[in-house]
Design an enzyme around this catalytic site. Structure first.
Site, PDB file in Angstrom:
ATOM      1  N   CYS A  89       0.806  -1.276   0.138  1.00 48.43           N
ATOM      2  CA  CYS A  89       0.120   0.023   0.309  1.00 48.43           C
ATOM      3  C   CYS A  89       0.600   1.246   0.093  1.00 48.43           C
ATOM      4  CB  CYS A  89      -0.658  -0.344   1.165  1.00 48.43           C
ATOM      5  SG  CYS A  89      -1.760   1.574   1.464  1.00 48.43           S
ATOM      6  N   CYS A  92       0.507   3.948   2.776  1.00 48.32           N
ATOM      7  CA  CYS A  92       0.283   3.446   3.926  1.00 48.32           C
ATOM      8  C   CYS A  92       1.730   3.641   4.497  1.00 48.32           C
ATOM      9  CB  CYS A  92       0.606   1.871   4.315  1.00 48.32           C
ATOM     10  SG  CYS A  92      -1.691   1.283   3.524  1.00 48.32           S
TER      11      CYS A  92
END
Length: 165
Positions: A89, A92
């Site tokens: 991600c 993230c």
């Protein structure tokens, strides 16, 4: 640069003299080199070796499994920010360090638990995580606030102040 640091480090180990660097030496009896005499099982410790370490951030930790989450997050007396993330991600990778920095500024008033959703799908399902990054604010075992996506530092500080009270 890295080769120079490695060369300096190895030279200090071989010579037995610690280099003058930014790391603080730590000596421990557990790190002493044992010497065995032939024919005997006795151990004679030699001079302790030094290890050079950096300061460890104790306000952030990775969740290992369900019982670890229960012990360190649900049963925590300190408010906990839970960062549900994934290695793949992109957002993230931006939010994680930013959140760690803001949590560290709180000086132990709040701690941060990191949960990789690929490793702990059961926790992600239990806390209804449908997208990453998802951040939960937990107090006394209950979810008191939540957001999904990236926030800037000011928004994160406001999120934490609301959690701390």
């Amino acid at each position: 640069m890295a080769q120079r640091l490695l060369r300096r480090f190895l030279t200090s180990i071989i010579s037995g003299k610690p280099s003058q660097s930014r790391w603080a030496p730590v000596a421990s009896r557990a790190l002493q080199t044992p010497q065995y005499s032939p024919g005997y099982l006795t151990v004679t410790p030699s001079q302790a070796r030094s290890i050079y370490t950096t300061r460890v951030c104790s306000t952030t930790f990775n969740i290992q499994d369900g019982p670890d989450f229960q012990d360190r997050v649900v049963n925590s007396e300190t408010p906990v920010v839970v960062d549900f993330h994934a290695q793949w991600c992109g957002p993230c990778k931006i939010l994680g360090p930013r959140l760690e920095k803001v949590v560290a500024k709180q000086h132990g008033k709040v701690v941060m638990a990191k949960v990789d959703i690929d490793d702990h799908t059961d926790l992600a399902l239990e806390y209804e995580v449908s997208a990453v990054p998802t951040v939960l604010a937990m107090k006394n075992g209950d979810v008191v606030d939540k957001f999904v996506g990236i926030k800037d530092e000011d928004q994160l500080e406001a999120f934490l102040k609301k959690l701390i009270g």
